[in-house]
Design an enzyme around this catalytic site. Structure first.
Site, PDB file in Angstrom:
ATOM      1  N   SER A 180       0.837  -1.193   0.000  1.00  0.00           N
ATOM      2  CA  SER A 180       0.000   0.000   0.000  1.00  0.00           C
ATOM      3  C   SER A 180       0.879   1.253   0.000  1.00  0.00           C
ATOM      4  CB  SER A 180      -0.967  -0.034   1.185  1.00  0.00           C
ATOM      5  OG  SER A 180      -1.986   0.923   1.034  1.00  0.00           O
ATOM      6  N   HIS A 213      -7.741  -4.959  -1.404  1.00  0.00           N
ATOM      7  CA  HIS A 213      -6.467  -4.259  -1.292  1.00  0.00           C
ATOM      8  C   HIS A 213      -5.550  -4.974  -0.298  1.00  0.00           C
ATOM      9  CE1 HIS A 213      -3.771  -0.819  -1.265  1.00  0.00           C
ATOM     10  NE2 HIS A 213      -3.909  -0.659   0.029  1.00  0.00           N
ATOM     11  N   GLU A 219      -9.438  -3.649  -6.918  1.00  0.00           N
ATOM     12  CA  GLU A 219      -9.166  -2.582  -5.947  1.00  0.00           C
ATOM     13  C   GLU A 219      -9.055  -1.226  -6.628  1.00  0.00           C
ATOM     14  OE1 GLU A 219      -5.261  -2.269  -4.142  1.00  0.00           O
ATOM     15  OE2 GLU A 219      -4.594  -4.018  -5.277  1.00  0.00           O
TER      16      GLU A 219
END
Length: 281
Positions: A141, A265, A235
Site C-alpha cells: 500500500s 487491497h 481494488e
C-alpha cells in the site's frame, strides 16, 4: 474467483471500516488487530540510522540477504507492531532477514519525512557492510509506493541501488487520477476514494502530490532495478500499479506485473485464509 474465504474476508474488512474515526482512533484499531509473528521468529529492536526498526528473522535463517520492509497504512497508520507478523512471514518465505522500519507518520510528520527515513534506514544497512546487491526493498500500500519512491530518491542521490523492489498493491499516485478509483468503487471492500483523498491531504500539501518522491508514478524511472508489482483488478488502486508498470517498462525497467482477480487491497495480509494470498506471497 469468489468463494467462502473471500466472502468472509470482504465482510470482515467492511465491518472494520475506519471511516469517521480520528487518526488516533484508527491507529488504536490497527494496533488491536496486530498478530504475533510466525512461531520461532526472532525479533530484535535496533536504531537504523536514527529510524526505529527491528530485525525480524524466521527460524533457521542464517543468510545476510536482507529485505527492507516498509509498512502500509496510508502514511498515517501502522507500526513495528502491526507489521511484525507480515515481516515474519516474508522472512520465512523468502529466506531473508527482514529489517522492518517505523518511518515517521503523518500528520505529525508530513512529506518527505517517510522518504527520508526509508533512505536513512537503507544507508544504515550499507554502513553495516551489507552490499547493495544483498538488499531488496518491499512494501505494501503506502509502503509499496514508498519503496518505489525510495528507489528514485536513491538513484537521484547516486547511492548504490538495492537488487530489487517489490510493491504490493502500491499507492503510487496521491492525486487519485486512476480510472480504477471510480471503476472499482463497488468492488473494493477496504478503500474508498474519499479515504484516499483524505490520507493524501494528511501526508502532503496538494502542490506536492505530483512530486516524484510522493507519487512515483510521475517520476523519471530510468535506471531502477527489477521491480515486482502485485495488485488486484478489483481494488481502487489497481491503476496505480498498471500505469506505473507501463511507464517503468517504457523507461527500460524490468517489471514483473501480477494482477489477481476479485481480491481486496493488500489481500496478502490474509495468508492462511485466502489461497490467493498464499500464492501471491
Amino acid at each position: 474467483m469468489a468463494g467462502a474465504e473471500l466472502e468472509f474476508v470482504n465482510e470482515l474488512l467492511r465491518s472494520l471500516s475506519l471511516a469517521g474515526l480520528s487518526v488516533a482512533e484508527q491507529r488504536a484499531v490497527m494496533e488491536q488487530s496486530a498478530s504475533a509473528p510466525v512461531a520461532g521468529t526472532s525479533v530484535e529492536a535496533v536504531d537504523a540510522g536514527g529510524v526505529a526498526a527491528e530485525w525480524v528473522v524466521a527460524q533457521g535463517i542464517n543468510s545476510d540477504a536482507t529485505l527492507l520492509c516498509l509498512p502500509g497504512g496510508a502514511y498515517s497508520l501502522g507500526s513495528l507492531n502491526t507489521n511484525r507478523w507480515f515481516s515474519s512471514l516474508l522472512s520465512e518465505v523468502t529466506g531473508r532477514r527482514v529489517l522492518s522500519i517505523a518511518y515517521r507518520l503523518a500528520p505529525e510528520h508530513r512529506f518527505p519525512a517517510a522518504v527520508d527515513d526509508a533512505v536513512a534506514a537503507y544507508r544504515w544497512l550499507l554502513a553495516q557492510g551489507l552490499p547493495a546487491e544483498r538488499i531488496a526493498v518491499a512494501g505494501n500500500s503506502a509502503g509499496g509506493g514508498l519503496a518505489l519512491a525510495m528507489l528514485v530518491a536513491l538513484r537521484d542521490r547516486a547511492i548504490a541501488l538495492p537488487c530489487a523492489g517489490i510493491g504490493l498493491s502500491p499507492w503510487t499516485d496521491l492525486t487519485g487520477s486512476g480510472a480504477s478509483v471510480t471503476a472499482c468503487a463497488a468492488t473494493d471492500a477496504l478503500l474508498d476514494a474519499d479515504g484516499v483523498r483524505n490520507s493524501a491531504a494528511l501526508y502532503a500539501d496538494r502542490s506536492q502530490h505530483e512530486h516524484p518522491y510522493a507519487s512515483p508514478l510521475f517520476a523519471d524511472l530510468h535506471g531502477l532495478p527489477p521491480i515486482l508489482l502485485q495488485a488486484s483488478r478489483a481494488e481502487i488502486l489497481r491503476d496505480d500499479t498498471t500505469r506505473f508498470a507501463e511507464r517503468a517498462r517504457q523507461q527500460g525497467v524490468e517489471v514483473t506485473e501480477q494482477l489477481y482477480d476479485d481480491m481486496p487491497h493488500v489481500w496478502h495480509m490474509f495468508a492462511g485464509v485466502l489461497p490467493e494470498a498464499d500464492h501471491a506471497i
